[in-house]
Scaffold this motif. Structure first.
Motif, PDB file in Angstrom:
ATOM      1  N   LEU A  96       0.832  -1.209   0.000  1.00 24.73           N
ATOM      2  CA  LEU A  96       0.000   0.000   0.000  1.00 24.73           C
ATOM      3  C   LEU A  96       0.862   1.253   0.000  1.00 24.73           C
ATOM      4  N   LYS A  97       0.397   2.251  -0.725  1.00 25.04           N
ATOM      5  CA  LYS A  97       1.090   3.542  -0.760  1.00 25.04           C
ATOM      6  C   LYS A  97       0.173   4.605  -0.158  1.00 25.04           C
ATOM      7  N   PHE A  98       0.677   5.276   0.852  1.00 27.86           N
ATOM      8  CA  PHE A  98      -0.065   6.350   1.518  1.00 27.86           C
ATOM      9  C   PHE A  98       0.542   7.688   1.121  1.00 27.86           C
ATOM     10  N   THR A  99      -0.297   8.585   0.640  1.00 25.35           N
ATOM     11  CA  THR A  99       0.152   9.924   0.268  1.00 25.35           C
ATOM     12  C   THR A  99      -0.435  10.927   1.251  1.00 25.35           C
ATOM     13  N   LEU A 100       0.434  11.573   2.024  1.00 20.34           N
ATOM     14  CA  LEU A 100       0.014  12.548   3.029  1.00 20.34           C
ATOM     15  C   LEU A 100       0.405  13.943   2.574  1.00 20.34           C
ATOM     16  N   LYS A 101      -0.517  14.880   2.719  1.00 20.09           N
ATOM     17  CA  LYS A 101      -0.223  16.281   2.400  1.00 20.09           C
ATOM     18  C   LYS A 101      -0.687  17.165   3.550  1.00 20.09           C
ATOM     19  N   ASN A 102       0.180  18.065   3.973  1.00 24.98           N
ATOM     20  CA  ASN A 102      -0.180  19.019   5.023  1.00 24.98           C
ATOM     21  C   ASN A 102      -0.798  20.250   4.363  1.00 24.98           C
ATOM     22  N   VAL A 103      -2.122  20.377   4.484  1.00 23.04           N
ATOM     23  CA  VAL A 103      -2.828  21.512   3.895  1.00 23.04           C
ATOM     24  C   VAL A 103      -3.041  22.626   4.927  1.00 23.04           C
ATOM     25  N   GLY A 104      -2.437  22.474   6.112  1.00 23.63           N
ATOM     26  CA  GLY A 104      -2.533  23.492   7.152  1.00 23.63           C
ATOM     27  C   GLY A 104      -1.444  24.546   7.011  1.00 23.63           C
ATOM     28  N   ASN A 105      -1.337  25.401   8.041  1.00 24.06           N
ATOM     29  CA  ASN A 105      -0.417  26.541   7.988  1.00 24.06           C
ATOM     30  C   ASN A 105       0.833  26.375   8.838  1.00 24.06           C
ATOM     31  N   VAL A 106       0.927  25.286   9.600  1.00 20.99           N
ATOM     32  CA  VAL A 106       2.105  25.051  10.440  1.00 20.99           C
ATOM     33  C   VAL A 106       2.553  23.608  10.247  1.00 20.99           C
ATOM     34  N   PRO A 107       3.780  23.276  10.633  1.00 22.52           N
ATOM     35  CA  PRO A 107       4.266  21.909  10.450  1.00 22.52           C
ATOM     36  C   PRO A 107       3.452  20.889  11.242  1.00 22.52           C
ATOM     37  N   GLN A 143       5.910   5.129  10.449  1.00 24.01           N
ATOM     38  CA  GLN A 143       6.860   6.199  10.136  1.00 24.01           C
ATOM     39  C   GLN A 143       6.599   7.339  11.118  1.00 24.01           C
ATOM     40  N   VAL A 144       7.631   8.126  11.404  1.00 23.82           N
ATOM     41  CA  VAL A 144       7.441   9.325  12.233  1.00 23.82           C
ATOM     42  C   VAL A 144       8.232  10.456  11.594  1.00 23.82           C
ATOM     43  N   ASP A 145       7.524  11.470  11.109  1.00 21.62           N
ATOM     44  CA  ASP A 145       8.169  12.566  10.378  1.00 21.62           C
ATOM     45  C   ASP A 145       7.532  13.895  10.718  1.00 21.62           C
ATOM     46  N   THR A 146       8.230  14.966  10.327  1.00 21.73           N
ATOM     47  CA  THR A 146       7.644  16.306  10.332  1.00 21.73           C
ATOM     48  C   THR A 146       7.283  16.658   8.897  1.00 21.73           C
ATOM     49  N   ILE A 147       6.023  17.046   8.682  1.00 26.78           N
ATOM     50  CA  ILE A 147       5.560  17.412   7.344  1.00 26.78           C
ATOM     51  C   ILE A 147       5.220  18.898   7.357  1.00 26.78           C
ATOM     52  N   PHE A 148       5.903  19.675   6.534  1.00 24.27           N
ATOM     53  CA  PHE A 148       5.724  21.120   6.511  1.00 24.27           C
ATOM     54  C   PHE A 148       4.518  21.501   5.650  1.00 24.27           C
ATOM     55  N   PRO A 149       4.004  22.734   5.812  1.00 30.19           N
ATOM     56  CA  PRO A 149       2.839  23.166   5.021  1.00 30.19           C
ATOM     57  C   PRO A 149       3.054  22.967   3.525  1.00 30.19           C
ATOM     58  N   ASN A 150       2.050  22.394   2.867  1.00 28.05           N
ATOM     59  CA  ASN A 150       2.030  22.105   1.424  1.00 28.05           C
ATOM     60  C   ASN A 150       3.015  21.010   1.010  1.00 28.05           C
ATOM     61  N   GLU A 151       3.690  20.416   1.980  1.00 29.44           N
ATOM     62  CA  GLU A 151       4.607  19.325   1.658  1.00 29.44           C
ATOM     63  C   GLU A 151       3.831  18.015   1.519  1.00 29.44           C
ATOM     64  N   ILE A 152       4.296  17.160   0.598  1.00 27.89           N
ATOM     65  CA  ILE A 152       3.684  15.862   0.364  1.00 27.89           C
ATOM     66  C   ILE A 152       4.688  14.773   0.723  1.00 27.89           C
ATOM     67  N   ARG A 153       4.230  13.790   1.481  1.00 23.14           N
ATOM     68  CA  ARG A 153       5.068  12.642   1.822  1.00 23.14           C
ATOM     69  C   ARG A 153       4.363  11.360   1.384  1.00 23.14           C
ATOM     70  N   GLU A 154       5.146  10.448   0.831  1.00 23.01           N
ATOM     71  CA  GLU A 154       4.609   9.158   0.428  1.00 23.01           C
ATOM     72  C   GLU A 154       5.271   8.047   1.225  1.00 23.01           C
ATOM     73  N   TYR A 155       4.464   7.100   1.688  1.00 26.82           N
ATOM     74  CA  TYR A 155       4.964   5.962   2.446  1.00 26.82           C
ATOM     75  C   TYR A 155       4.501   4.682   1.757  1.00 26.82           C
ATOM     76  N   ASP A 156       5.430   3.808   1.455  1.00 32.73           N
ATOM     77  CA  ASP A 156       5.114   2.517   0.856  1.00 32.73           C
ATOM     78  C   ASP A 156       5.280   1.452   1.940  1.00 32.73           C
ATOM     79  N   ILE A 157       4.185   0.797   2.288  1.00 30.96           N
ATOM     80  CA  ILE A 157       4.204  -0.160   3.397  1.00 30.96           C
ATOM     81  C   ILE A 157       3.584  -1.481   2.934  1.00 30.96           C
ATOM     82  N   ILE A 158       4.277  -2.581   3.203  1.00 28.93           N
ATOM     83  CA  ILE A 158       3.778  -3.907   2.849  1.00 28.93           C
ATOM     84  C   ILE A 158       3.192  -4.566   4.098  1.00 28.93           C
ATOM     85  N   TYR A 159       1.940  -4.994   3.984  1.00 32.17           N
ATOM     86  CA  TYR A 159       1.241  -5.617   5.107  1.00 32.17           C
ATOM     87  C   TYR A 159       0.956  -7.088   4.799  1.00 32.17           C
ATOM     88  N   THR A 160       1.038  -7.910   5.813  1.00 35.32           N
ATOM     89  CA  THR A 160       0.609  -9.297   5.699  1.00 35.32           C
ATOM     90  C   THR A 160      -0.907  -9.364   5.825  1.00 35.32           C
TER      91      THR A 160
END
Length: 246
Positions: A96-107, A143-160
């Protein structure tokens, strides 16, 4: 002389009456004045309390407005990863691929995914599973990350999803189809709200697209042949409360 005395007596009589009247009236006037003072004091106290309440309410609304605008908001999209759905070493997995985007104004701090695909989850258990996964005390990030405003992060995770024994039992039933439900959330914190964890929650049904164009439950792949991404469909489960951000 008699007339003068009578006049004097009348004047004295009236003066005494007036004096007696004043003696009775003055306490009444004093009570009226005291009552007015107490009324004015009460009105003043009520006015002060009302002013304090409206000042507090205004400050509370301003604070909430600030927190709503000066905080992160994470949107989540889920899709199938490059490996698709496959059986390898007797284990059925889904990429599975998760696409996260921070649409807020702070990290968004401590951002991560807490999700898992499951088989045979009935409708009445889906919200319960979602709540259990997304309560603060149960968060286990991949995963544990900081996502800044308008930044996009993708996570590819394999699940059983399924181990061989269970897969074989399903195959023997003559109905080699499985209902896969993905429940979970993206969780994150705001730098302006100490100790509070936000979550963007989701529930998806994972279906397979077949040659006739229809979609149905996923068919267990044979001989290690993967089910490619173009044949996997994610249907959002729209039960109230199944998808929300807080």
């Amino acid at each position: 002389m008699h007339i003068i005395l009578n006049n004097l007596y009348c004047k004295m009589f009236f003066l005494n009456k007036i004096k007696t009247l004043f003696k009775k009236t003055i306490p009444l006037l004093e009570k009226v004045l005291q009552s007015k003072k107490e009324t004015v004091a009460m009105i003043s106290a009520i006015s002060s309390a009302a002013s304090a309440f409206f000042a507090w309410k205004s400050a509370d609304i301003s604070n909430r407005s600030f927190l709503q605008t000066q905080r992160p908001w994470i949107s989540v999209e889920v899709s199938i990863g490059d490996k698709g759905i496959i059986i390898n070493n007797d284990i059925m997995s889904v990429d599975l691929k998760f696409t996260l985007k921070n649409v807020g104004n702070v990290p968004a701090l401590y951002s991560g995914i807490n999700a898992a695909p499951e088989i045979g989850i009935t409708s009445d258990k889906r919200i319960e599973n979602l709540e259990r996964k997304c309560q603060s005390k149960n968060i286990k990030h991949n995963q544990v990350d900081t996502i800044f405003p308008n930044e996009i992060r993708e996570y590819d995770i394999i699940y059983t999803v399924l181990e061989k024994e269970k897969a074989n039992n399903i195959m023997k039933s003559g109905m080699p189809y499985i209902g896969i439900t993905l429940t979970g959330c993206a969780t994150y914190a705001s730098p302006n709200e100490e100790g509070k964890l936000h979550s963007s929650r989701f529930i998806y049904e994972i279906h397979q697209r077949y040659e006739n164009g229809g979609t149905y439950q996923v068919k267990i792949p044979r001989n290690g042949e993967p089910i490619g991404g173009k044949n996997i469909v994610f249907d959002k489960w729209m039960e109230p409360g199944s998808f929300k951000a807080d």
